[in-house]
Scaffold this motif. Structure first.
Motif, mmCIF file in Angstrom:
data_model
loop_
_atom_site.group_PDB
_atom_site.id
_atom_site.type_symbol
_atom_site.label_atom_id
_atom_site.label_comp_id
_atom_site.label_asym_id
_atom_site.label_seq_id
_atom_site.Cartn_x
_atom_site.Cartn_y
_atom_site.Cartn_z
ATOM 1 N N SER A 184 14.429 9.101 -10.514
ATOM 2 C CA SER A 184 13.077 8.763 -10.956
ATOM 3 C C SER A 184 12.932 7.282 -11.243
ATOM 4 C CB SER A 184 12.734 9.524 -12.239
ATOM 5 O OG SER A 184 12.645 10.883 -12.005
ATOM 6 N N PHE A 185 11.707 6.802 -11.044
ATOM 7 C CA PHE A 185 11.358 5.471 -11.523
ATOM 8 C C PHE A 185 11.427 5.492 -13.046
ATOM 9 C CE2 PHE A 185 8.570 5.374 -7.630
ATOM 10 C CZ PHE A 185 9.197 4.309 -7.004
ATOM 11 N N PRO A 186 11.622 4.346 -13.671
ATOM 12 C CA PRO A 186 11.526 4.313 -15.134
ATOM 13 C C PRO A 186 10.060 4.368 -15.572
ATOM 14 C CG PRO A 186 11.999 2.128 -14.271
ATOM 15 C CD PRO A 186 12.032 3.077 -13.099
ATOM 16 N N VAL A 233 10.813 -7.630 -13.215
ATOM 17 C CA VAL A 233 10.452 -8.561 -12.145
ATOM 18 C C VAL A 233 10.399 -7.850 -10.788
ATOM 19 C CG1 VAL A 233 11.126 -10.679 -10.941
ATOM 20 C CG2 VAL A 233 11.260 -10.572 -13.447
ATOM 21 N N PRO A 234 11.467 -7.162 -10.345
ATOM 22 C CA PRO A 234 11.377 -6.482 -9.053
ATOM 23 C C PRO A 234 10.431 -5.280 -9.075
ATOM 24 C CG PRO A 234 13.505 -6.036 -10.084
ATOM 25 C CD PRO A 234 12.813 -7.071 -10.922
ATOM 26 N N MET A 235 10.315 -4.608 -10.211
ATOM 27 C CA MET A 235 9.411 -3.467 -10.305
ATOM 28 C C MET A 235 7.965 -3.943 -10.117
ATOM 29 S SD MET A 235 9.195 -0.558 -13.305
ATOM 30 C CE MET A 235 10.484 -1.423 -14.133
ATOM 31 N N MET A 257 7.335 -4.824 -6.499
ATOM 32 C CA MET A 257 7.196 -3.631 -5.665
ATOM 33 C C MET A 257 5.784 -3.048 -5.795
ATOM 34 S SD MET A 257 9.385 -0.069 -5.747
ATOM 35 C CE MET A 257 8.887 0.266 -7.426
ATOM 36 N N ILE A 258 5.257 -2.973 -7.019
ATOM 37 C CA ILE A 258 3.909 -2.416 -7.202
ATOM 38 C C ILE A 258 2.869 -3.359 -6.609
ATOM 39 C CG2 ILE A 258 2.180 -1.690 -8.888
ATOM 40 C CD1 ILE A 258 4.551 -0.775 -10.682
ATOM 41 N N ILE A 259 3.065 -4.666 -6.750
ATOM 42 C CA ILE A 259 2.142 -5.631 -6.140
ATOM 43 C C ILE A 259 2.120 -5.430 -4.626
ATOM 44 C CG2 ILE A 259 1.788 -8.087 -5.639
ATOM 45 C CD1 ILE A 259 2.832 -8.590 -8.563
ATOM 46 N N ARG A 260 3.291 -5.222 -4.046
ATOM 47 C CA ARG A 260 3.406 -5.047 -2.593
ATOM 48 C C ARG A 260 2.870 -3.698 -2.129
ATOM 49 N NH1 ARG A 260 8.801 -4.896 -2.091
ATOM 50 N NH2 ARG A 260 8.728 -2.646 -2.067
ATOM 51 N N ASP A 261 3.237 -2.613 -2.826
ATOM 52 C CA ASP A 261 2.967 -1.250 -2.351
ATOM 53 C C ASP A 261 1.811 -0.539 -3.053
ATOM 54 O OD1 ASP A 261 5.174 -1.595 -0.676
ATOM 55 O OD2 ASP A 261 6.549 -0.648 -2.091
#
Length: 185
Positions: free
Chosen positions: A10-12, A167-169, A172-176
């Motif tokens: 799961s995602f956090p 930062v990477p999370m 990822m949301i900005i991208r997807d």
């Protein structure tokens, strides 16, 4: 430890909860998508800042850091991280435009309770240039993020303690987009 049994991959935070029960997660993620990413006169960075501000008032570590990081990454201001920290520490002295400050004040009032939004607060936002849609969406961001914050913390979702994990999370949301949260990886 979460109050419910979460799948190992799961995602956090809230995205993991949305992934857990996709029937409720889909509409919740779609609401975030519309409020924070759809075309709007407020920038994505500003809307994420409002979400981070409400989340800080609710003491939701996950949402404050996720949406704060998204605001920073989508901002054109090279001092965006410092501005974010000033907004969550003391909105009144934060170096942001008057309209954004007035909208954050409205969202903060919503966090207290819907009736805390006064004609005076709305009048200040209008005087600073806010239109009806911006005021509407700000109230809904304040209400929605109070719900998302309570959802995340109420189920004791897994929350990374290291701010660098956001930062990477956020990227990822900005991208997807937010809709990926309810779908999973």
């Amino acid at each position: 430890m979460p109050h419910i049994t979460m799948p190992a991959q799961s995602f956090p935070g809230t995205p993991g909860l949305m992934q857990y029960r996709q029937e409720t997660g889909r509409p919740l993620s779609e609401l975030a998508e519309v409020l924070l990413r759809d075309d709007n006169t407020l920038s994505r960075s500003d809307r994420e800042l409002i979400a981070a501000y409400v989340s800080s008032l609710n003491d939701c570590y996950f949402c404050r850091h996720t949406h704060g990081e998204m605001s920073v990454q989508q901002s054109d201001d090279e001092d965006a991280r410092a501005v974010l920290e000033k907004v969550v520490a003391d909105l009144g002295s934060a170096p942001i435009p008057a309209k954004l400050k007035a909208l954050c004040a409205i969202a903060g009032a919503v966090q207290e309770g819907g009736r805390a939004v006064t004609a005076e607060l709305v009048g200040r936002a209008r005087e600073a240039g806010a239109d009806d849609t911006e005021i509407h969406d700000t109230v809904l961001i304040g209400a929605a993020f109070s719900m998302y914050n309570r959802y995340c913390d109420g189920l004791a979702a897994v929350v990374p303690e290291d701010p660098s994990a956001y930062v990477p999370m956020a990227a990822m949301i900005i991208r997807d987009g937010y809709s990926m949260c309810a779908r999973g990886h």
